[in-house]
Design a protein around this motif. Structure first.
Motif, mmCIF file in Angstrom:
data_model
loop_
_atom_site.group_PDB
_atom_site.id
_atom_site.type_symbol
_atom_site.label_atom_id
_atom_site.label_comp_id
_atom_site.label_asym_id
_atom_site.label_seq_id
_atom_site.Cartn_x
_atom_site.Cartn_y
_atom_site.Cartn_z
ATOM 1 N N THR A 1 0.462 0.727 -15.425
ATOM 2 C CA THR A 1 -0.633 1.405 -14.536
ATOM 3 C C THR A 1 -1.449 1.818 -14.756
ATOM 4 O O THR A 1 -1.894 1.685 -16.377
ATOM 5 C CB THR A 1 0.468 2.615 -13.538
ATOM 6 N N ASP B 1 -7.738 -1.543 -6.087
ATOM 7 C CA ASP B 1 -6.976 -1.207 -6.853
ATOM 8 C C ASP B 1 -6.585 -2.225 -7.268
ATOM 9 O O ASP B 1 -5.391 -2.735 -8.384
ATOM 10 C CB ASP B 1 -6.434 0.182 -7.264
ATOM 11 N N ALA B 2 -5.592 -3.617 -5.988
ATOM 12 C CA ALA B 2 -4.908 -3.979 -5.316
ATOM 13 C C ALA B 2 -5.677 -5.350 -6.389
ATOM 14 O O ALA B 2 -4.331 -6.130 -7.399
ATOM 15 C CB ALA B 2 -4.898 -4.136 -4.542
ATOM 16 N N ARG C 1 2.030 -1.101 -5.830
ATOM 17 C CA ARG C 1 1.943 -0.482 -5.386
ATOM 18 C C ARG C 1 0.319 0.135 -5.752
ATOM 19 O O ARG C 1 -0.216 0.277 -6.607
ATOM 20 C CB ARG C 1 2.537 0.263 -5.231
ATOM 21 N N TYR C 2 -0.074 0.187 -4.132
ATOM 22 C CA TYR C 2 -1.842 0.738 -4.502
ATOM 23 C C TYR C 2 -1.868 1.760 -3.655
ATOM 24 O O TYR C 2 -1.884 2.010 -2.701
ATOM 25 C CB TYR C 2 -2.726 -0.597 -4.319
ATOM 26 N N ASN C 3 -3.045 2.408 -3.586
ATOM 27 C CA ASN C 3 -3.493 3.417 -2.153
ATOM 28 C C ASN C 3 -4.869 2.537 -2.066
ATOM 29 O O ASN C 3 -4.691 2.307 -1.014
ATOM 30 C CB ASN C 3 -4.080 4.521 -3.648
ATOM 31 N N GLN D 1 0.366 -1.335 0.389
ATOM 32 C CA GLN D 1 -0.094 0.770 0.332
ATOM 33 C C GLN D 1 1.183 0.768 0.007
ATOM 34 O O GLN D 1 1.434 1.522 0.626
ATOM 35 C CB GLN D 1 -0.914 -0.086 1.274
ATOM 36 N N TYR E 1 -2.413 2.643 -9.121
ATOM 37 C CA TYR E 1 -1.910 2.201 -8.932
ATOM 38 C C TYR E 1 -0.545 1.555 -9.985
ATOM 39 O O TYR E 1 -1.456 2.148 -10.945
ATOM 40 C CB TYR E 1 -2.211 0.198 -8.578
#
Length: 730
Positions: A139, A110-111, A104-106, A72, A81
């Motif tokens: 991305t 999205d992961a 990498r995600y927020n 994260q 992401y």
């Protein structure tokens, strides 16, 4: 996105072997805590069984292994992401090292969207070259804060919880982060035994478990009910007569009504974490014109609607809930036109100063439009919603539109739909065009839409396989993660194969059961798509009164061809596309229609020629085979229903199958009896009978049929009641 474009040769060259060439390895114990339960769910779901947990370096079952880790990263913008690999090609890997991918995600959703795209990449033919760079390095940025799905659970079919779980897994891998189960009366209310009576209503426990499952996948489940119209399932019972304005609409201004609505709202929202609730209020035709007028006198319907909304909004606010509602009644009441024309009329703008001042600021409006294939109408209607004081409209697809320059916080929503209603298989080509039109308008920088959802309605009995909408959901999701007006078709197809386990082209081909051999072009003027397979199936076989509509079409060859294509898609792709087995329903429908479409015509020709051997051959041949295939279709459809939905509601469709089977039996018996009469009659032709034998003639075959719909021919959207008989009940 036209049908021809979708049906081009598959550039992905699906991996033909059942064993995936890529094994995705995720040590779930090393992932962020918020992802672990969701990862385990998706490992169990993966249609190609190509995701495993833990160290699989010794696994010999795949040629390539992608070791995936999630991190994260709050420095990323929400909805963004990034997926990056340590190598581009397997030939570059140093001895003892392994191919690793870092995502990498927020946001949690999205992961899982990234994992879905990796599953799609794993199905690309480039995998076999060992060069994986473009398949794992990418991305994306979500175009909406909320992009979700609404499923109709009020038109007979109430999804089994396990079907909802299946749908949630697919949604997570697509990146869709909101689910609504549309429940008019199909949820339990304590002390209300007739609310959802014998309708398969959800228990609070079932809804709570669905919410828990969705939470692990980063998906919000929003309660979705009705608080004005569409309440006929409840209002039909005498016990609720005191709540009626008319047979479909609740009685506004009655304190008893608002006590009942609060009970519905509290019950429906209780099992969910979400603090948003969809309160419906669409198509409340005749509001204020029934018992309301008898009790309270005349009042303008628009005023009644807004005052009712204020009361319902107050209940929501008091219980810390934010309501969203359909906007059609505001437009239709202003236009004094309850049709869709009143809603979509570009000159109809209900945004009077009085209306704007009375609209509750906590409520959010949803603009729904499933019929237009041009973006212009969506953009124009979004602007009209803003003029009603709605800076943040939803578009059903569903979409929030934001405009911080407007002080009143009122949301409009624009909703698109997968064409699942009144048919057996989603009308995918038309759906793609309509979804594209709405989402392009919704995600434009000028309109600033922030939230969206797509609907799957089940009007007319929920005959349609709801999962046939999966290609539409993915197409919709792809639009939600790209800024462009077009999505990448190659990626779309491989993602469908990787996420859903089916062949995109084959599923689109199944939509042809509602098309003519030449196809029906979709233009900017198109506003609907035919449901021909439905009205051909349920049309009375003995009378076949719609046959003049398709007299010039070679439907027999058309349906034989579809059956052959779908049969091949099922039998030859079971290993590479296991979910192609779902094509069995349209395949069986095509078989039945190939036998049924010109059956009466053949029988009439033989009857009028007095070719009794041919008539007998048709009865024991084509008609007998048709009866057998109808029985097989009925039993298969029943089996599929019971796995997908709760059993309640199937009786509606089973009565239709029962009627068709009975009419086919009557047709057979009448033909046999007539031929037997002719063959055994020994009386002189000139001899008059006092009472003519009922089998001397077949009156149904002596009527010359008329074309009922000139111009439209086969491009018709007809319901069951219209095609089962020319006689109206009552």
């Amino acid at each position: 996105m036209t049908e021809d474009y979708l049906q081009t040769d598959d550039l992905m060259s699906s991996i033909d072997s059942g064993q995936s060439a890529v094994l995705i390895v995720i040590d779930h114990t090393q992932q962020p805590v918020e992802l672990r339960d969701g990862v385990l769910k998706l490992i169990s779901y993966a249609p190609h069984e190509n995701i495993v947990s833990g160290n699989a370096m010794d696994d010999e079952s795949s040629e390539f292994q992608w070791h995936v880790n999630f991190i994260q990263d709050i420095s990323l913008r929400e909805g963004e992401y990034v997926s990056v690999s340590n190598y581009n090609s397997y030939s570059d890997i140093i001895d003892g090292d392994r191919f690793e991918i870092q995502v990498r995600y927020n946001r949690k959703i999205d992961a899982f969207r990234a994992l879905g795209k990796l599953l799609g990449g794993a199905r690309d033919y480039m995998v076999l070259t060992g060069i994986h760079g473009d398949l794992v390095n990418f991305t994306e940025k979500a175009q909406f804060d909320t992009q979700g799905v609404m499923v109709d659970c009020s038109r007979n079919g109430v999804l089994r919880p396990k079907t909802v779980y299946f749908l949630l897994n697919n949604m997570a891998l697509m990146g869709l982060n909101m689910l609504q189960l549309y429940t008019e009366d199909t949820y339990e209310i304590e002390g209300e035994p007739l609310f959802g009576y014998l309708r398969g209503r959800y228990t609070a426990r079932e809804l709570s478990l669905i919410d828990d499952y969705a939470f692990d996948l980063g998906i919000e489940v929003m309660p979705c009910i009705q608080t004005l119209g569409h309440m006929g399932q409840v209002l039909q019972w005498q016990q609720y007569a005191h709540l009626r304005d008319n047979t479909e609409v609740l009685l506004a201004e009655s304190e008893t009504t608002y006590e009942f609505i609060e009970k519905m709202i509290l019950t429906a929202s209780g099992p969910f974490r979400s603090k948003r609730i969809h309160i419906g209020m669409d198509e409340a035709h005749g509001v204020g014109e029934g018992r309301y007028r008898q009790l309270y006198g005349y009042k303008d319907s628009s005023q009644i609607f807004v005052e009712h909304l204020q009361r319902v909004n107050e209940i929501c606010e008091r219980n810390n809930l934010q309501p969203i509602l359909w906007s059609d009644m505001l437009f239709c009441l202003a236009a004094k036109n309850n049709s869709l024309q009143g809603y979509y009329d570009e000159t109809n703008n209900p945004a009077t100063p009085e209306l704007v001042s009375n609209m509750p600021s906590n409520a959010k409006l949803i603009f729904w439009d499933y019929y237009h294939t041009s973006s212009d109408i969506y953009s124009q209607k979004i602007q009209q919603h803003r003029e009603m004081g709605c800076p943040d409209p939803w578009v059903a697809s569903e979409v929030y539109i934001g405009d911080t320059s407007v002080n009143k916080i009122l949301t409009n929503n624009v909703v698109a739909s997968a064409w699942t209603w009144s048919r057996f298989w989603t009308a995918l080509p038309f759906t793609f065009e309509a979804v594209r039109a709405s989402t392009v308008a919704a995600k434009s920088k000028e309109d600033g839409v922030r939230n969206a959802f797509i609907t799957t309605w089940g009007d007319e009995g929920n005959e349609c396989d709801v999962l046939s909408a999966l290609p539409a959901l993915l197409y919709y999701a792809q639009h939600g993660y790209c800024e462009q007006a077009e999505v990448d078709i190659q990626i779309l197809k491989r993602n469908f194969e990787g996420i859903c386990g089916g062949s995109f082209d084959d599923w689109v081909t199944a939509s042809k059961i509602d098309d003519t051999p030449e196809g029906t072009p979709i233009t900017p003027r198109s506003t609907f798509t035919s449901n021909m397979s439905k009205w051909l199936l349920w049309e009375d076989p003995f009378l076949s009164f719609l046959s003049p509509q398709y007299a010039d079409e070679d439907l027999e060859s058309h349906y034989i061809s579809i059956e052959e294509i779908l049969s091949k898609a099922i039998s030859e792709k079971t290993r590479s596309n296991p979910f192609n087995e779902r094509l069995e329903l349209p395949r069986r429908i095509a078989t039945v229609l190939s036998l049924k479409c010109f059956l009466r015509k053949r029988c009439v020709e033989a009857y009028r020629k007095k070719d009794y051997n041919q008539l007998l051959e048709l009865a024991h041949g084509r008609l007998a085979v048709l009866r057998k295939e109808v029985d097989s279709l009925w039993k298969y459809h029943r089996k599929m229903w019971m796995k997908t939905y709760k059993p309640f509601g199937w009786e509606v469709l089973e009565n239709r199958y029962g009627g068709l089977r009975a009419r086919l039996e009557t047709m057979f018996d009448q033909i046999i009896a007539h031929v037997e009469y002719i063959n055994t009659c020994i009386k002189d032709d000139d001899e008059e009978e006092e009472d003519e034998n009922e089998h001397k003639r077949i009156p149904e075959f002596e009527v010359d049929l008329e074309c009922l719909y000139y111009g439209a021919k086969t491009n018709l959207l007809l319901d069951y009641a219209r095609v089962v008989s020319t006689s109206r009940p009552g």
